[in-house]
Motif scaffolding. Sequence first.
Motif, mmCIF file in Angstrom:
data_model
loop_
_atom_site.group_PDB
_atom_site.id
_atom_site.type_symbol
_atom_site.label_atom_id
_atom_site.label_comp_id
_atom_site.label_asym_id
_atom_site.label_seq_id
_atom_site.Cartn_x
_atom_site.Cartn_y
_atom_site.Cartn_z
ATOM 1 N N VAL A 131 -14.043 -19.534 -7.980
ATOM 2 C CA VAL A 131 -12.745 -19.625 -7.795
ATOM 3 C C VAL A 131 -12.107 -18.962 -8.985
ATOM 4 O O VAL A 131 -12.679 -18.894 -9.894
ATOM 5 N N VAL A 132 -11.108 -18.256 -8.824
ATOM 6 C CA VAL A 132 -10.271 -17.878 -9.755
ATOM 7 C C VAL A 132 -8.825 -18.333 -10.050
ATOM 8 O O VAL A 132 -8.158 -18.473 -9.079
ATOM 9 N N GLY A 133 -8.413 -18.684 -11.263
ATOM 10 C CA GLY A 133 -7.231 -19.108 -11.528
ATOM 11 C C GLY A 133 -7.038 -19.355 -13.189
ATOM 12 O O GLY A 133 -7.856 -19.123 -13.947
ATOM 13 N N ARG A 134 -5.835 -19.984 -13.480
ATOM 14 C CA ARG A 134 -5.455 -19.968 -14.677
ATOM 15 C C ARG A 134 -6.190 -21.298 -15.272
ATOM 16 O O ARG A 134 -6.265 -22.239 -14.680
ATOM 17 N N CYS A 135 -6.606 -21.192 -16.330
ATOM 18 C CA CYS A 135 -7.418 -22.526 -17.191
ATOM 19 C C CYS A 135 -6.585 -22.893 -18.138
ATOM 20 O O CYS A 135 -5.944 -22.149 -19.306
ATOM 21 N N GLU A 136 -6.359 -24.227 -18.397
ATOM 22 C CA GLU A 136 -5.541 -24.844 -19.439
ATOM 23 C C GLU A 136 -6.350 -26.029 -19.778
ATOM 24 O O GLU A 136 -7.170 -26.680 -19.212
ATOM 25 N N THR A 137 -5.952 -26.467 -21.067
ATOM 26 C CA THR A 137 -6.551 -27.734 -21.688
ATOM 27 C C THR A 137 -6.194 -28.728 -20.851
ATOM 28 O O THR A 137 -5.000 -28.778 -20.235
ATOM 29 N N TYR A 138 -6.887 -29.905 -20.732
ATOM 30 C CA TYR A 138 -6.479 -31.068 -19.785
ATOM 31 C C TYR A 138 -6.966 -32.410 -20.401
ATOM 32 O O TYR A 138 -7.990 -32.634 -21.200
ATOM 33 N N GLU A 139 -6.101 -33.441 -20.193
ATOM 34 C CA GLU A 139 -6.608 -34.782 -20.547
ATOM 35 C C GLU A 139 -6.684 -35.457 -19.339
ATOM 36 O O GLU A 139 -5.923 -35.857 -18.591
ATOM 37 N N PRO A 140 -7.959 -35.741 -19.126
ATOM 38 C CA PRO A 140 -8.365 -36.363 -18.010
ATOM 39 C C PRO A 140 -7.977 -37.941 -18.179
ATOM 40 O O PRO A 140 -8.066 -38.463 -19.192
#
Length: 135
Positions: A82-91
């Motif tokens: 998959v291709v897409g924008r990657c961002e930091t995340y708080e699960p």
Amino acid sequence: MPSDAQLAVGLLGRTAYGRAATTLRALPFLAFARHIVADGRVLLRMPRSCGYHRVCAGSVVAYGADNLGSAAPGESLWTVQVVGRCETYEPSPAEIDRFGPAPGRVDGEPFEPVYLRIEPRFGSVSMTEEGAGAL
């Protein structure tokens, strides 16, 4: 999300690990990650000590995985990305639980997780037919 991306995300949900591909100073860069799928997005857990998250966060990445080493006899082989924008995340705590146990150390350093999220925009799937065997 296009159907290829939906299929790719669905197949990613069957695996636990993959690789994020992006660029670092105009050179190709691959980073390993543990992943889960949540609400059509791919959530990644990476070791902070490796610094992979700094290369991926804020960039467009390709994330791929396969079942080439884990397919049962007679099972179709597949590889997806998959291709897409990657961002930091708080699960959420539930998402953290879904990642399972973390390693104690990575490259000799204590493991401290960093979480990222990829919003898939494109996807690709390559698959053999059932029982077709090796590529």
